[in-house]
Design an enzyme around this catalytic site. Structure first.
Site, mmCIF file in Angstrom:
data_model
loop_
_atom_site.group_PDB
_atom_site.id
_atom_site.type_symbol
_atom_site.label_atom_id
_atom_site.label_comp_id
_atom_site.label_asym_id
_atom_site.label_seq_id
_atom_site.Cartn_x
_atom_site.Cartn_y
_atom_site.Cartn_z
ATOM 1 N N SER A 59 0.777 -1.119 -0.045
ATOM 2 C CA SER A 59 0.014 -0.044 -0.013
ATOM 3 C C SER A 59 0.913 1.272 -0.044
ATOM 4 C CB SER A 59 -1.061 0.053 1.051
ATOM 5 O OG SER A 59 -1.807 -1.073 1.182
ATOM 6 N N LYS A 106 -1.010 3.747 -2.058
ATOM 7 C CA LYS A 106 -2.094 4.728 -1.327
ATOM 8 C C LYS A 106 -1.647 5.475 -0.180
ATOM 9 C CE LYS A 106 -5.124 2.421 -3.520
ATOM 10 N NZ LYS A 106 -5.097 0.927 -3.524
ATOM 11 N N SER A 134 -9.031 1.207 0.956
ATOM 12 C CA SER A 134 -7.904 1.053 -0.038
ATOM 13 C C SER A 134 -8.155 1.324 -1.392
ATOM 14 C CB SER A 134 -6.962 -0.271 0.122
ATOM 15 O OG SER A 134 -5.895 -0.079 -0.452
#
Length: 184
Positions: free
Chosen positions: A46, A49, A106
């Site tokens: 991630s 993100k 997410s």
């Protein structure tokens, strides 16, 4: 009164982590409390993100956008796969709701919509992410490749070390402190 770093390190030494790698840092001091296989390059968890949310927070802090701004989903955003909140083309959400969707779900569609809202295009946003990553000391060991080619990871999956991911840990800590009042 906090616990001192040597005590935290001693406690962290007893951790049993069932993961390929891990790194635990005291954000107040920058002291590494625990690490396990932190030098092996693995697919990032991630990072894109987190970088997206960092640039969103910085855009809010600079006054470029506000929490209340309306963001419209483009065809590109609405067609993202993977984790998403299933935005429809032309659907609108506030920056606040977009950030919550990115943080909690997410949401690739929201990340793409925010990228376009801030930079005009996903590609321009990627350039901003890469520049900001360099500023944070995230020197990924293959200069011939773009690090964040798309909001979703490109094929083949890129790899980074936990140390590279720690390059944004301080920024994340600051971002969380900034967001604490907002999300409480």
């Amino acid at each position: 009164m906090g616990i001192d770093a040597p005590t935290l390190q001693a406690q962290a030494a007893n951790l049993e982590v069932e993961a390929k790698s891990a790194l635990l840092m005291d954000v107040a001091t920058g002291t590494i409390l625990f690490e396990q296989n932190s030098h092996e390059a693995l697919a990032p968890a991630s990072v894109t993100k987190v970088m997206t949310m960092l640039l969103v927070m910085e855009a809010i802090d600079s006054g470029k956008i506000t929490w209340e701004d309306t963001v419209t989903a483009s065809e590109a955003a609405a067609s993202k796969g993977g984790s998403q909140v299933y935005l429809k083309v032309g659907e609108t959400m506030s920056v606040s709701d977009m950030v919550k969707s990115i943080a909690v779900s997410s949401a690739n569609d929201c990340a793409c919509a925010m990228a376009e809202h801030i930079a005009g295009s996903e590609e321009a946003f990627v350039e901003q992410m890469n520049a900001r990553a360099e500023e944070l000391g995230m020197h990924i060991p293959y200069a011939d490749q773009v690090r964040y080619v798309h909001i979703e990871l490109p094929e083949p999956v890129q790899t980074v070390t936990e140390e590279v991911e720690m390059g944004i840990a301080d920024a994340i800590a600051a971002m969380v402190r900034d967001m604490e009042a907002y999300f409480s």
